[in-house]
Design an enzyme around this catalytic site. Structure first.
Site, short mmCIF file in Angstrom:
data_model
loop_
_atom_site.label_atom_id
_atom_site.label_comp_id
_atom_site.label_asym_id
_atom_site.label_seq_id
_atom_site.Cartn_x
_atom_site.Cartn_y
_atom_site.Cartn_z
N SER A 1 0.83 -1.20 0.00
CA SER A 1 0.00 0.00 0.00
C SER A 1 0.87 1.26 0.00
O SER A 1 1.73 1.40 -0.87
CB SER A 1 -0.94 -0.05 1.20
OG SER A 1 -1.98 0.87 1.04
N ASP B 1 -9.87 -5.09 -5.28
CA ASP B 1 -9.29 -4.28 -4.21
C ASP B 1 -10.02 -2.95 -4.17
O ASP B 1 -9.96 -2.16 -5.12
CB ASP B 1 -7.79 -4.08 -4.48
CG ASP B 1 -7.09 -3.29 -3.37
OD1 ASP B 1 -7.79 -2.67 -2.54
OD2 ASP B 1 -5.85 -3.30 -3.35
N HIS C 1 -7.57 -5.67 0.04
CA HIS C 1 -6.39 -4.83 -0.07
C HIS C 1 -5.18 -5.44 0.65
O HIS C 1 -4.08 -4.92 0.55
CB HIS C 1 -6.71 -3.44 0.52
CG HIS C 1 -5.61 -2.44 0.32
ND1 HIS C 1 -5.14 -2.08 -0.93
CD2 HIS C 1 -4.88 -1.73 1.22
CE1 HIS C 1 -4.18 -1.18 -0.79
NE2 HIS C 1 -4.00 -0.95 0.50
#
Lengths: 421, 269
Positions: free
Chosen positions: B95, B219, B247
């Site tokens: 991320s 996602d 995610h």
């Protein structure tokens, strides 16, 4: 609460009813309620697969949301029901924690209803595992949290308000504190001067004060003191003491006379309620001789003694025994002493916030002995180095310093030829 | 504070094996990798750490000035690399940490043998001018920040000390705090801004180390077109799409994620 099945069993029957019939009716009601209990529970029930796809949802939650089961089951994810911000929170916090802990409870989220309204809820989830420990699905209960959210918003508002007020108070205190101290110390030819004020708490104005100012030609007055108490009342006394000392020194610069005047003023000011006392050292500095050097005359009213750090490395307190607290008695005893500062000598004044700091010393305080040893290590030194060393010392105490601390140091610089030796 | 304590650095796995450095994203700490680490340990030297402000990092080392941009975090990554002095690492950034890897690699390419960008997004907010779609509007991000506030107030157990406001009784907070993913609310708020308001699209073109973009199926945070954008911008990079949904593939599909890391990091063996 979700669990209502225990209540009927423990309730018992009214005394004038037929016990058998009542119990049978109750049992019947409870037995055929398994499905009903799920569908019409007072909270929402939701089961999803591990990737979040909705597998089962009860009537209560469908009614809250305005959906039919066929709209959601197998077609939508739980996170699809959330607001965008809630979905981000779900993906970054809720989901990972649930995976790691197997359960998570009391998370505040907002659900989007079919007609676009938002429903504040509190969500609790557990992962149901199979007999081999493998996770199978996620069970979630959803509580209507509209009332709680209103309360919570009010609480948050109150907290933010109190944070702002506290900030305001801190700024006010810092400003007030500044007005009680000289913005810069005056320049005394042939003398190095340094001072420092350590604020113990930003929430309260402390009562320490000091000043250095010119008197009749070739003489300077200085003082350093500590008003009993803290806060606005102490600040008022500090202000009064400061201006009285300045004015009294012009009227009669003799240190004992200056403190006697302050004693009278504070004593008259005392109204029987708020204390109007302080400890203080007042002194005069007069240049003495062609070699550089100052004659210092000191008067003390109950104040911790000054420290003298000589150019030869010797250090000791400069005792002013018998001086009494200023403002308590109509005629306070005031102790005086005098000393000559030669080149390389340093005179150091402090308030008891320093020696009373919580530390590993005797009875848990730093103490006069430790300060003397500190000064003996330091000597010979300069005004600036002394104040810097004291600042470092205060830093090592951290939160152990629970009272404000003021320090003031004078040093007669060595001749440049001596420095080179 | 030394770098190892500051970032709660842990080195585990096979000594002398290829080095894999795992960087967690916003919302948790190095615990995010706990299902993946055992799968990598037999073959790799695994470096784990907490970003300052997260997990068991040293909260006193946090300053808004340093940690209100991706650059501050990227500096930490480089400092950890220097401190460990293990040689070039394969950096796996999840991320927002993917972008920390990108920034660090543009500053000091020699520190990295490769970048694996896991569910990356260089910019979450749509940019209508350039036609870029990050998936969110500025208002959406504000809503997330509100979500953080309402959960940190106490209904989430994560932030009990805030509402009890009782530092003299830390046990109140201790009792109520999640055992994983602890974060200070003020720090989390700043980190949320770094994560969701940063725009690192410009940095992508400057990456000069082998890069693999690994995106997830479905996602909600980093949609497929964002992964494709990252791959198109980083010269010579490749893109794979994991079967994992959501995610956080390192939790949802640890085996698949570990296999992807191992295949990429072990490629030079």
């Amino acid at each position: 609460m979700c669990r209502t099945d225990g209540n009927g069993k423990s309730g018992g029957s009214p005394p004038d009813s037929q016990p058998g019939d009542e119990q049978a009716m109750f049992s019947a009601l409870l037995e055929d309620s398994a499905e009903d209990l799920y569908e019409h529970a007072p909270c929402g029930y939701l089961s999803t697969t591990l990737d979040g796809r909705i597998a089962k949802i009860n009537r209560t939650l469908l009614d809250w949301l305005g959906y039919e089961s066929s709209d959601l089951v197998g077609r939508r994810d739980f996170s699809d029901l959330l607001t965008v911000g809630g979905r981000l929170y779900h993906e970054t916090h809720f989901g990972p924690l649930l995976r790691m802990q197997g359960t998570i409870s009391g998370i505040a989220l907002e659900l989007k209803t079919a007609d676009g309204d938002r429903l504040p809820v509190l969500v609790t989830s557990i992962i149901r595992t199979g007999s081999d420990g493998q996770p199978l699905l996620i069970r979630t209960t959803v509580f209507d949290a509209r009332d709680r959210r209103t309360y919570e918003a009010e609480l948050l508002r109150a907290r933010q308000e109190s944070d702002r007020e506290r900030e305001r108070l801190k700024r006010l205190n810092a400003t007030l504190q500044k007005t009680l101290l000289p913005p810069t110390l005056v320049d005394v030819p042939g003398l190095d001067v340094a001072a420092y004020y350590h604020v113990a708490s930003a929430d309260e104005v402390g009562g320490d004060f000091y000043d250095l100012f010119p008197l009749a030609s070739g003489t300077w007055g200085f003082f350093l003191g500590d008003v009993c108490g803290k806060g606005a009342a102490a600040a008022a006394v500090t202000s009064l003491a400061r201006y009285t000392l300045r004015a009294a020194a012009v009227y009669d610069p003799d240190p004992a006379a200056v403190l006697a005047n302050l004693n009278t003023v504070l004593n008259h000011e005392y109204n029987g309620q708020d204390p109007r006392f302080c400890t203080v050292i007042f002194g005069l500095l007069t240049p003495d001789g062609d070699e550089g050097g100052f004659q210092v005359t000191l008067a003390s009213g109950g104040h911790p003694p000054a420290l003298l750090m000589r150019s030869d490395g010797h250090a000791d307190y400069l005792p002013t025994p018998g001086g009494q607290l200023i403002g308590v008695l109509p005629d306070a005893d005031i102790a005086t002493t005098s000393v000559r500062l030669d080149p390389g000598d340093t005179l150091f004044l402090h308030t008891d916030g320093l020696t009373e700091a919580h530390s590993v010393g005797a009875d848990g305080r730093y103490g006069d002995e430790a300060l003397l040893e500190f000064a003996q290590e330091l000597a010979p030194t300069t005004a600036r180095d002394t104040v810097a060393a004291i600042r470092d010392l205060l830093d090592t105490f951290g939160t152990g310093v629970d009272d404000d601390t003021a320090v003031l140091a004078f040093n007669v610089p060595r001749h440049s030829s001596e420095e080179q030796m | 504070m030394d770098v190892r304590s500051r970032n709660h650095v842990r080195v585990t796995g096979r000594t002398g094996g290829p080095i894999v450095m795992l960087a967690h994203g916003f919302g948790c700490d190095q615990n995010m990798w706990r299902l993946v680490v055992p799968l990598l340990e037999p073959d790799f030297t695994v470096v784990l750490f907490d970003h300052v402000g997260a997990g068991n990092s040293d909260l006193a080392s946090w300053s808004e000035r340093r940690y209100s941009t991706v650059d501050g975090y990227a500096e930490d990554v480089l400092e950890i690399c220097h401190e460990l002095a293990l040689g070039p690492v394969t950096f796996v950034g999840h991320s927002v940490s993917a972008m920390m890897g990108v920034v660090a690699a543009t500053q000091e390419p020699g520190a990295f043998s490769g970048l694996l960008l896991l569910a990356p997004s260089p910019c979450f907010i749509d940019d209508p001018v350039s036609g870029y779609r990050g998936g969110f509007s500025a208002a959406d991000i504000e809503e997330l920040l509100e979500s953080l506030d309402s959960n940190y107030l106490g209904w989430s157990r994560a932030m009990a000390p805030v509402i009890t406001g009782n530092p003299e009784r830390p046990e109140l907070g201790e009792e109520l705090t999640n055992s994983f993913c602890r974060t200070d609310p003020d720090i989390a708020r700043v980190f949320a801004r770094v994560t969701f308001l940063s725009d690192n699209r410009e940095s992508l073109a400057h990456v000069r180390v082998p890069t693999l973009v690994a995106q997830c199926s479905r996602d909600a945070i980093a949609p497929p077109e964002v992964g494709a954008f990252v791959q198109a911008r980083i010269p010579g990079s490749s893109l794979i799409t994991l079967n994992a949904t959501g995610h956080c593939p390192q939790l949802a599909a640890p085996e698949e994620t570990a296999a992807a890391i191992a295949a990429f990091a072990g490629a030079g063996l």
